[in-house]
Design a protein around this motif. Structure first.
Motif, short mmCIF file in Angstrom:
data_model
loop_
_atom_site.label_atom_id
_atom_site.label_comp_id
_atom_site.label_asym_id
_atom_site.label_seq_id
_atom_site.Cartn_x
_atom_site.Cartn_y
_atom_site.Cartn_z
N LEU A 199 1.09 4.04 -2.95
CA LEU A 199 0.91 5.46 -2.64
C LEU A 199 2.08 6.27 -3.20
O LEU A 199 1.88 7.32 -3.79
CB LEU A 199 0.81 5.66 -1.12
N ILE A 222 -3.79 7.18 1.75
CA ILE A 222 -4.19 5.96 1.04
C ILE A 222 -5.70 5.98 0.84
O ILE A 222 -6.45 6.27 1.76
CB ILE A 222 -3.74 4.70 1.80
N GLU A 271 0.84 -1.20 0.00
CA GLU A 271 0.00 0.00 0.00
C GLU A 271 0.88 1.25 0.00
O GLU A 271 0.60 2.21 -0.73
CB GLU A 271 -0.95 0.00 1.20
#
Length: 121
Positions: free
Chosen positions: A46, A101, A42
């Motif tokens: 990002l 996120i 993640e």
């Protein structure tokens, strides 16, 4: 708030057994790998996302670089204070990730996670 899927269970039979069931151990390690890999992917997504503001990218790169370099402002062997500088870098990184996120980034990270750690094998 989206379900992040971090609450995976551990197979107690693997942990309590005196004999090793390789299939069960392999499944346990794959789940652990997925659990550890998800936040890293993640953060990567990002960082790679074109919509992430430049100052966020720069701060993320600085925090990651600091965490990965062997030299610290405060050496890790100093009791209590040794990891405080690492904690600051990690806190900055986690704060940025949790703030920026979105579901699109989570989905891209999940797809990559599923390719790297396929379920059912």
């Amino acid at each position: 708030m989206a379900n992040t899927g971090y609450s995976e269970t551990v197979d107690a039979d693997v942990l309590g057994s005196t004999e090793v069931d390789e299939g069960a151990l392999r499944r346990l390690l794959r789940r652990a790998g997925r659990t550890l890999a998800r936040p890293a992917l993640e953060c990567l997504e990002l960082l790679l996302d074109a919509k992430t503001p430049p100052q966020v990218r720069l701060t993320m790169l600085a925090a990651l670089t600091y965490l990965l370099l062997p030299m610290d402002l405060i050496p890790d062997f100093i009791p209590a204070a040794g990891f405080s500088d690492d904690l600051v870098a990690l806190s900055a990184l986690l704060g940025l990730c949790s703030t920026h996120i979105n579901d699109e980034i989570r989905l891209r990270a999940q797809r990559k996670l599923d390719r790297w750690f396929p379920l059912g094998r």
